[in-house]
Design an enzyme around this catalytic site. Sequence first.
Site, PDB file in Angstrom:
ATOM      1  N   SER A 184      -3.444  -7.693  -3.879  1.00 15.16           N
ATOM      2  CA  SER A 184      -3.107  -6.048  -4.193  1.00 15.16           C
ATOM      3  C   SER A 184      -1.477  -6.130  -4.462  1.00 15.16           C
ATOM      4  CB  SER A 184      -3.593  -5.717  -2.734  1.00 15.16           C
ATOM      5  OG  SER A 184      -3.685  -4.237  -3.020  1.00 15.16           O
ATOM      6  N   HIS A 227     -10.734  -6.668  -4.421  1.00 10.73           N
ATOM      7  CA  HIS A 227     -10.652  -5.654  -3.542  1.00 10.73           C
ATOM      8  C   HIS A 227     -12.187  -5.672  -2.936  1.00 10.73           C
ATOM      9  CE1 HIS A 227      -6.736  -4.734  -4.975  1.00 10.73           C
ATOM     10  NE2 HIS A 227      -6.633  -4.200  -3.881  1.00 10.73           N
ATOM     11  N   GLU A 255      -7.382  -9.049 -11.506  1.00 12.74           N
ATOM     12  CA  GLU A 255      -8.130  -8.169 -10.769  1.00 12.74           C
ATOM     13  C   GLU A 255      -7.440  -6.552 -10.462  1.00 12.74           C
ATOM     14  OE1 GLU A 255      -7.856  -7.157  -7.441  1.00 12.74           O
ATOM     15  OE2 GLU A 255      -5.952  -7.774  -7.144  1.00 12.74           O
TER      16      GLU A 255
END
Length: 362
Positions: free
Chosen positions: A149, A315, A244
């Site tokens: 992230s 996630h 991602e």
Amino acid sequence: MLSRRSLLRTGLSLAAIGMLQACSSPLRRPTSPTAAYPTMPLQNQEITLLACSGSLPSAAQRQHGIDRLQQAGFDVTNREAIDRQYQRFAGTDQQRLQDLNQLSQRQDMPRMLLAGRGGYGACRLLPDIDYARLCPMLKEAGTQIMGYSDFTAIQLALLAKGGVGSFAGPMLYSDFGGRNISPYTMQQFIQATTTPDWVVRSQTMQSVNDHGEGIFWGGNLSVLSSLVGSPYLPDIRGGLLFLEDVGEQPYRLERMLQQLYLAGILQWQRAIFLGDFAMGRIVDAYDAGYTLDSVIAQLRQQLKVPILTGIPFGHIHDKTTLPLGYPARFNSSENGLELQFSDYPVHSTTGLTLENLLHNNL
């Protein structure tokens, strides 16, 4: 009594010379896999927490994460980092920066640096990280750096400025501290950090039959694209780029991918790997038929580079663990995708079991 750092210097002297040279130059094409990172000694079970981004609001969830790591035999340090809050961040910029820079003052480096959570804020720290001192120490010790992230900003900067690899993998708050911890995520975490030549497989049918090798790198698309034009984005040619994201409409994903295309980054890669984008119920605001598949189809029209899908990371609850900044080989076909990683730091399995990590699962 000799320090751990002295012991490592004796056992890794030849490998350290090559790694220290690499710390001052950007990564380009991968070299042949070597035994630069053997299994580390048993005595170091220290995990140092980093909170470079958003605050961790639930004290109970923070503690659950620490408890689970301790059950697995780890010594968890720098706990105060996850208790701080300043505005939306886990402390002031100076406090969060100090968590990283103070590592260069240590005699012995920890087994692992574990990100507390994502959110936002890591990019504000990048100009003031002491890369010149920190990078050689992390590489010499074989310290594993774990997160994803927003933590992607730290991972990419360490790779760009010092050739330091890391792992895209579970974080303290959402994964180790979350309710109903994922057995799959924990098992993948254990295997990737303790097994040389880690292999990740996906049964997703691929559009091309291909194989190749390169440095596997990347992370969160939003964070990576925000670093374009800065000195904190690695200059990797012939690499295996992994991406991602979460919570983005299809057109926003395409815009970020187009930014990487216009900057020439996508064209430089040997292959591009797409993980999970957690689309859920997200629908394009202007055209409900414009989906992630539409974005991928457009990208395939533009690029000669193979675009491969189905990597079980993002996630999501069940995620694998991926070495970043290290050599990898891939094979893709209608039967699926296989990635084999090499030359990344691994550590002993002593005390680190799935049973311990899942004990008292909520």
